[in-house]
Design a protein around this motif. Structure first.
Motif, PDB file in Angstrom:
ATOM      1  N   PRO A 132       0.927  -1.070   0.089  1.00  0.00           N
ATOM      2  CA  PRO A 132       0.038  -0.051  -0.189  1.00  0.00           C
ATOM      3  C   PRO A 132       0.626   1.176  -0.101  1.00  0.00           C
ATOM      4  N   THR A 133       2.145   1.288   0.437  1.00  0.00           N
ATOM      5  CA  THR A 133       3.075   2.498   0.381  1.00  0.00           C
ATOM      6  C   THR A 133       3.802   2.628  -0.834  1.00  0.00           C
ATOM      7  N   ASN A 134       3.607   1.669  -1.801  1.00  0.00           N
ATOM      8  CA  ASN A 134       4.462   1.696  -2.884  1.00  0.00           C
ATOM      9  C   ASN A 134       4.393   3.039  -3.499  1.00  0.00           C
ATOM     10  N   HIS A 135       5.451   3.812  -3.955  1.00  0.00           N
ATOM     11  CA  HIS A 135       5.750   5.237  -4.628  1.00  0.00           C
ATOM     12  C   HIS A 135       5.031   6.358  -3.793  1.00  0.00           C
ATOM     13  N   LEU A 136       4.785   6.018  -2.474  1.00  0.00           N
ATOM     14  CA  LEU A 136       4.437   7.295  -1.902  1.00  0.00           C
ATOM     15  C   LEU A 136       5.735   7.929  -1.075  1.00  0.00           C
ATOM     16  N   ASP A 137       5.415   9.499  -0.844  1.00  0.00           N
ATOM     17  CA  ASP A 137       6.335   9.844  -0.149  1.00  0.00           C
ATOM     18  C   ASP A 137       6.398   9.507   1.449  1.00  0.00           C
ATOM     19  N   ILE A 138       7.116   9.761   2.259  1.00  0.00           N
ATOM     20  CA  ILE A 138       7.143   9.488   3.561  1.00  0.00           C
ATOM     21  C   ILE A 138       5.949   9.810   4.379  1.00  0.00           C
ATOM     22  N   LYS A 139       5.476  11.183   4.233  1.00  0.00           N
ATOM     23  CA  LYS A 139       4.532  11.789   4.994  1.00  0.00           C
ATOM     24  C   LYS A 139       3.313  10.718   4.506  1.00  0.00           C
ATOM     25  N   ALA A 140       3.089  10.725   3.136  1.00  0.00           N
ATOM     26  CA  ALA A 140       1.853   9.900   2.644  1.00  0.00           C
ATOM     27  C   ALA A 140       1.902   8.454   3.302  1.00  0.00           C
ATOM     28  N   ARG A 141       3.091   7.796   3.416  1.00  0.00           N
ATOM     29  CA  ARG A 141       3.059   6.396   3.929  1.00  0.00           C
ATOM     30  C   ARG A 141       2.597   6.501   5.271  1.00  0.00           C
ATOM     31  N   PHE A 142       3.171   7.351   6.169  1.00  0.00           N
ATOM     32  CA  PHE A 142       2.461   7.206   7.558  1.00  0.00           C
ATOM     33  C   PHE A 142       1.188   7.436   7.704  1.00  0.00           C
ATOM     34  N   GLU A 143       0.914   8.614   7.112  1.00  0.00           N
ATOM     35  CA  GLU A 143      -0.531   8.787   7.106  1.00  0.00           C
ATOM     36  C   GLU A 143      -1.420   7.669   6.647  1.00  0.00           C
ATOM     37  N   LEU A 144      -1.220   6.959   5.749  1.00  0.00           N
ATOM     38  CA  LEU A 144      -1.829   5.786   5.131  1.00  0.00           C
ATOM     39  C   LEU A 144      -1.817   4.664   6.142  1.00  0.00           C
TER      40      LEU A 144
END
Length: 264
Positions: free
Chosen positions: A165-177
């Motif tokens: 689910p975190t593929n290609h996301l920046d670090i902030k978007a990863r943690f939010e998701l």
């Protein structure tokens, strides 16, 4: 709802991909599938959300055989957010999320007030309510993932499937998701590429190696130094810090468990 995968084996083109893989996820748990590339993670995931029928073994959700369900019943129980998304770029976010209500209707039924309430709640929980009128193609990577998660939530599933689910996301978007996934309270099975993130978000891990389960259990029991070296080829250890977060620490030298022989 409780998920049980028992001795699942899969061959593709006559080649064994999974061998007697088993795992368990209790109601509300987030279970991560981790392992090197080609270890069988996505294949195992596909057998759970009924994209690939296993050659042997069983998959039960809430005590029911998922492969014995009619397709519509399975779609009401299991929702998947996948990497190979084919959502038309011209659809609005609201239209994407409304697709999650499809398994709950007949062929010619339309969404009623109850469905619209579910869709709105799903968008609110996924943080995309303000994006309802935006075209899917105009969204950032993190926004797209949230919109797809909202669509999955609109299905009101008992089991949520996430493929990296975190593929290609920046670090902030990863943690939010990942924070969002943790707060859902829905039984979740997720393929995780990054061990550090898997250790933070998952209640337990299933480590796959060569199509077999190499280790399984709570994070610290699954990611021992021996498993990290044997399966992932690195010198590292996982430990719970005083703040309660499990972190992976890698050795300074050598990083790799087995040094490459210099070419001559």
């Amino acid at each position: 709802m409780r998920l049980r995968v028992h001795d699942v084996s899969v061959k593709l083109g006559g080649v064994p991909i999974l061998r007697d893989a088993s795992l368990a996820a209790e109601a509300g748990e987030v279970v991560g599938l981790v392992g090197p590339n080609g270890s069988g993670k996505s294949t195992l995931l596909r057998t759970v959300y009924r994209s690939l029928r296993p050659d042997s073994g069983g998959i039960r959700l809430g005590g029911h055989d998922v492969w014995a369900w009619p397709a519509r019943t399975a779609a009401r129980q299991i929702a998947a957010v996948l990497q190979d998304d084919t959502t038309p770029a011209t659809m609005t976010v609201a239209e994407v999320v409304e697709l999650g209500r499809t398994p709950h209707h007949g062929l010619f039924d339309r969404n009623g007030p109850g469905d619209r309430a579910v869709v709105r709640e799903a968008m609110s929980r996924a943080g995309v309510l303000a994006l309802a009128g935006r075209r899917f193609g105009s969204l950032s990577g993190g926004e797209r993932q949230r919109a797809q998660l909202a669509r999955a939530l609109a299905q009101e599933p008992c089991l949520l499937i996430l493929d990296e689910p975190t593929n290609h996301l920046d670090i902030k978007a990863r943690f939010e998701l990942l924070d969002l996934v943790r707060d859902l309270g829905t039984t979740t099975l997720a393929v995780m590429h990054e061990l550090d993130l898997a250790a933070r978000v998952c209640d337990s891990l299933v480590v796959l190696h060569g199509g077999r389960v190499a280790a399984a259990g709570p994070v610290l029991e699954a990611l021992t130094p021996q498993v990290l070296r044997r399966v992932f080829g690195v010198h590292a250890r996982a430990a719970r810090d005083p703040d309660g977060i499990i972190r992976i620490t890698y050795a300074a030298r050598p990083l790799a468990g087995d040094r490459l022989t210099p070419q001559r």
